[in-house]
Design an enzyme around this catalytic site. Structure first.
Site, mmCIF file in Angstrom:
data_model
loop_
_atom_site.group_PDB
_atom_site.id
_atom_site.type_symbol
_atom_site.label_atom_id
_atom_site.label_comp_id
_atom_site.label_asym_id
_atom_site.label_seq_id
_atom_site.Cartn_x
_atom_site.Cartn_y
_atom_site.Cartn_z
ATOM 1 N N GLU A 102 -15.291 -35.723 -4.138
ATOM 2 C CA GLU A 102 -16.671 -36.194 -4.259
ATOM 3 C C GLU A 102 -16.820 -37.704 -4.206
ATOM 4 O O GLU A 102 -17.845 -38.214 -3.767
ATOM 5 C CB GLU A 102 -17.280 -35.657 -5.565
ATOM 6 C CG GLU A 102 -17.524 -34.161 -5.577
ATOM 7 C CD GLU A 102 -18.602 -33.746 -4.580
ATOM 8 O OE1 GLU A 102 -19.646 -34.411 -4.522
ATOM 9 O OE2 GLU A 102 -18.360 -32.772 -3.847
ATOM 10 N N SER A 391 -27.923 11.031 3.820
ATOM 11 C CA SER A 391 -28.858 11.391 4.893
ATOM 12 C C SER A 391 -30.097 10.512 4.956
ATOM 13 O O SER A 391 -30.845 10.586 5.935
ATOM 14 C CB SER A 391 -29.288 12.855 4.740
ATOM 15 O OG SER A 391 -28.197 13.718 4.986
#
Length: 876
Positions: A102, A391
């Site tokens: 960073e 289904s």
């Protein structure tokens, strides 16, 4: 004589004067710019927020949440998943890695890094973009702690951040600033700080993390959502590789360690996804808000769609306007709180469930319940639990795509008979109990949830076509591994949110609208960010209408009848999944039960099942989509539709036609099509059949034996109509509606006069003309009859010398017709003859049935004298 050269000194003076004017002008402009910059910086600096040390530790509160009618129903308070630790408890590996990634000059600059600013600007110029960042750790800390809107990207804000960073550097040591930063930084999944993140992503304390785990954490601040391993594992792995490279180059780890840790899997993350569907989020505050499952989803949407940090969400004073419909949400929560709506479990572990309701026309999530027992920021099954839909997926990846592709309509006929694709043979759930269904239409297959039909149809339209339709048109999260024929049976994994969204597209006449739980977000300064909603037509209106009409039949005549609500137009589909025989053997049960249903107003999906089944005992027993799930759906949707005008049908678009067709071929009726097999069906214009049915043909049958073909000597043969299905295996049983049309294969024998002992005019001692008196007579025993199967069994004794002889068996019906049946030699002294008395599939007529038998001469020239007759009397 005077010189002709012109004097030059006055020209030089003139040029010097012009240059001086230009320089003065440039200097004036620069001075004015600098004054302007100074004024701007001064104004920006004057607006720099006041700060105090408590701001680094304390959190602000109070964001309000509103329902769809803009009525506030709860407030978000406190800090979530924050576990601050002391500097001494933070390993050097963590500190060094975050600094290297960073802010590598963290220990040299004064809060701002001029070198980094210049380098960032040069890179932006080179790339013609503004992607390079110049934020130091001190600036990031100042931004998150004291800037009201840390996501805003303005010059004023950057100046204020720099001033605050310098002030922090003046007040605190580098180690204190780094510790504040590591305790506050947002690392995704509602995790503030590295200790909370260590628990979220690895289930461990910070001090126990390995280099690859530290690398993951250090890579998250750049884009916590994008590199979240729970949702984007590949991106997270790539980012981790980059950070490990930075660690290696900075001397934090060795080259050998880089190679060792570069490919390690996200073991803990994978385990959490498998067991509870996602991260287990630790909460330190009381989150007893109203509609908790819905609000949890709102928080996720704020983080991932609006890019707000939990710090902002819980502490920024935001006004969050949502789509929740209190009437539907309360009804759903009430239904899930009622134990009567769920099957009883085998022990104290509850059968779980989830439900999502969406308004298809707007894409707004009206209600969401993610389980029966809420735990703060725990598993929200409505969108986090991915289960196989069974289904319920068929209309989304098979029937919808087929109608959209063209050439198919609800009357398209396929044969529900055994089929193999390589080593795989799909079957229907009720084949064992009800038999094969034979030639059935698409509408019938959808109503009864016939598996074989769905697989055959997907094979016809193409797996790729069905897969792309479900994924690209309906937004289902299908993966490459789902790209096979098992897709038709619901093997992918989906959530109720995804299924409700997909079905909602049919309800919305083929238009997809971005699903969302937030209408707009207003920050503390009154700035409004509306929801980004897109609308796209993803199928033809005619496709949506035909699916709506067929799914309406599922509710009126099929597996979803328990979901009917008055005269409302309701379309729906049930679904269950099966136990894997590899693990469960021949056990009967279902891991999942679903009901997906919708009206023109709302689309709702219910899932039910156990979270996990490690002991192979926690699965549903005798629970189907049409039972408990449909029961919950009906209760919730009844409340949702209350006080609304009844809509009894789905709106029919132009381009829909109807016509008569042959229900056993899916073609136009022919002159031979029996009237019982002529139906009427709808279709998109151009998709009704234009060919005449070719499955019927006629044959002559024997008048006295109508289930046998007529012989050349048959008297007065009859012409009958039969189904011509040469591709059917002769061993397959035909369904009851087709059995009478199964063409006979045997030819009726010529009539033989058989003596009748009950006929006073018959002489039982006079043999027929073709009797061979050298053969003995067999002996018949007493007839036994089964009323259920209509079969008669007659024992027969055979002399030793005739064990190798064939037998001719005669049966005289009550109408005096005689049936002759040749029977091969049994090679046994004692046998029995079994014969069905049914006629054309119907029970036998009442009356007296007479049976006799005779041995057949081995050279085939004749038969011996008949046996004594035995009789069977059927009274009803």
């Amino acid at each position: 004589m005077p010189s002709s050269r012109k004097p030059t000194r006055p020209q030089r003076r003139k040029r010097s004067s012009k240059l001086r004017i230009v320089l003065i002008s440039i200097g004036s402009v620069i001075a004015l710019v600098m004054i302007g910059v100074a004024i701007f910086v001064g104004i920006a600096a004057a607006g720099t927020p006041k700060w105090s040390p408590s701001g680094l530790l304390d959190q602000k509160q109070n964001s309000s949440v509103y329902d769809k009618d803009e009525v506030k129903f709860t407030q978000l308070r406190g800090v979530e998943n924050s576990q601050p630790i002391n500097s001494s408890d933070i390993p050097d590996l963590v500190k060094k890695t975050f600094v290297a990634v960073e802010d590598k000059r963290f220990y040299q600059h004064i809060g701002v890094d001029p070198i980094r600013i210049i380098g960032s600007a040069i890179n932006d110029i080179r790339s013609r973009s503004a992607k390079e960042g110049a934020s130091t750790i001190s600036i990031q800390l100042a931004r998150n702690a004291f800037i009201a809107d840390p996501t805003a990207k303005t010059l004023t804000r950057k100046i204020q951040e720099a001033i605050l960073a310098i002030q922090l550097e003046h007040e605190y040591t580098k180690d204190e600033i780094l510790t504040f930063y590591l305790n506050r930084i947002f690392l995704g999944e509602s995790s503030f700080g590295i200790q909370a993140a260590a628990k979220t992503y690895f289930g461990a304390d910070l001090k126990d993390l390995k280099p690859d785990e530290v690398a993951l954490l250090a890579g998250l601040p750049q884009a916590p959502s994008q590199y979240n391993p729970y949702f984007h594992p590949e991106a997270a792995k790539n980012r981790r590789t980059i950070v490990l490279g930075v660690m290696r180059d900075a001397g934090i780890i060795t080259a050998q360690e880089y190679s060792t840790f570069n490919d390690t899997p996200f073991t803990y993350v994978d385990t959490m996804k498998k067991t509870i569907g996602g991260a287990q989020k630790t909460t330190l505050s009381d989150a007893s808000y109203k509609y908790p499952y819905f609000v949890d989803y709102v928080i996720e949407e704020l983080e991932n769609t609006y890019n707000l940090t939990p710090d902002q969400i819980f502490s920024g004073g935001y006004q969050i306007y949502t789509t929740v419909n209190p009437k539907i949400q309360v009804a759903a929560e009430t239904a899930f709180a009622d134990a009567a709506n769920f099957p009883k479990g085998i022990d104290s572990v509850k059968v779980q469930g989830a439900m999502t309701v969406i308004e298809p026309s707007t894409g707004s999530i009206q209600a969401m319940v993610g389980g029966r027992d809420y735990t703060t920021r725990g598993l929200n099954r409505a969108w986090q639990a991915k289960r196989q839909p069974g289904s319920t997926i068929k209309p989304l990846v098979v029937y919808g795509p087929a109608i959209e592709k063209g050439g198919y309509f609800p009357g398209t006929v396929l044969d529900d008979m055994p089929v193999h694709y390589g080593t795989w043979a799909p079957t229907d759930f009720d084949t064992i109990t009800k038999g094969w269904k034979g030639l059935i239409t698409m509408r019938s297959a959808l109503e009864d949830s016939v598996n074989v039909y769905a697989v055959k149809l997907l094979n016809l339209i193409g797996v790729d076509y069905g897969w792309k339709f479900g994924k690209e048109n309906l937004g289902l999260p299908l993966e490459q591994g789902d790209r096979n024929l098992t897709l038709a049976l619901g093997t992918p994994k989906v959530s109720t949110l995804e299924m409700a969204s997909a079905y909602g597209i049919y309800a919305n006449n083929g238009i997809s609208v971005t699903n969302h739980a937030i209408v707009k977000v207003v920050d503390a300064k009154g700035n409004t960010v509306p929801a980004k909603i897109t609308k796209n037509r993803v199928m033809k209106e005619t496709t949506a209408y035909i699916i709506n009409d067929m799914l309406r039949s599922v509710v009126t005549d099929g597996t979803g009848t328990s979901a009917q609500i008055g005269n409302w137009a309701i379309a729906g589909k049930t679904g269950t999944t099966s136990l894997d025989p590899q693990y469960y053997g021949n056990k009967s049960g279902n891991p999942d039960a679903w009901f997906a249903g919708y009206t023109p107003n709302y689309s709702g999906v219910v899932w039910m099942g156990y979270d996990k089944d490690d002991d192979r005992q926690h699965y549903l027993r005798n629970v189907y989509g049409g039972s408990f799930p449909a029961q919950i759906w009906k209760k919730v949707m009844t409340a949702a539709l209350q006080d609304l005008p009844v809509v009894s049908k789905f709106e029919e678009p132009s381009g829909i036609v109807s016509g008569k067709f042959d229900t056993k071929s899916g073609l136009l009726p022919s002159s031979l099509t029996p009237s019982k097999f002529v139906g009427t069906e709808i279709a998109a214009k151009g998709d009704l059949p234009n060919r005449v049915s070719d499955v019927w043909f006629q044959k002559n049958v024997d008048a006295e034996n109508p289930n046998m073909l007529a012989s050349p000597n048959s008297k007065d043969p009859l012409t009958k109509t039969f189904l011509n299905l040469p591709n059917r295996d002769s061993s397959w049983p035909w369904p009851s509606d087709e059995a009478p049309y199964r063409p006979p294969t045997a030819t009726a024998p010529d009539k033989v006069d058989v003596p009748d002992p009950d006929d006073p005019d018959a002489d039982p001692t006079t043999p027929p003309a073709n009797v061979d008196p050298s053969l003995p007579s067999p002996t018949l025993g007493e007839v036994s009859y089964n009323k259920q199967t209509f079969k008669a069994v007659i024992p027969m004794s055979v002399p030793l010398e005739n064990k190798g002889d064939s037998v001719v068996f005669y049966m005289r019906r009550p109408d005096k017709t005689v049936l002759e049946m040749p029977i091969k030699a049994s090679n046994s002294a004692s046998t029995s003859i079994s014969i069905s008395l049914a006629e054309n599939g119907q029970p036998p007529n009442p009356g007296i049935y007479v049976f006799t038998a005779a041995f057949q001469n081995r050279n085939g020239s004749g038969v011996g004298p008949p046996s004594g007759s035995v009789k069977l009397t059927i009274t009803d």
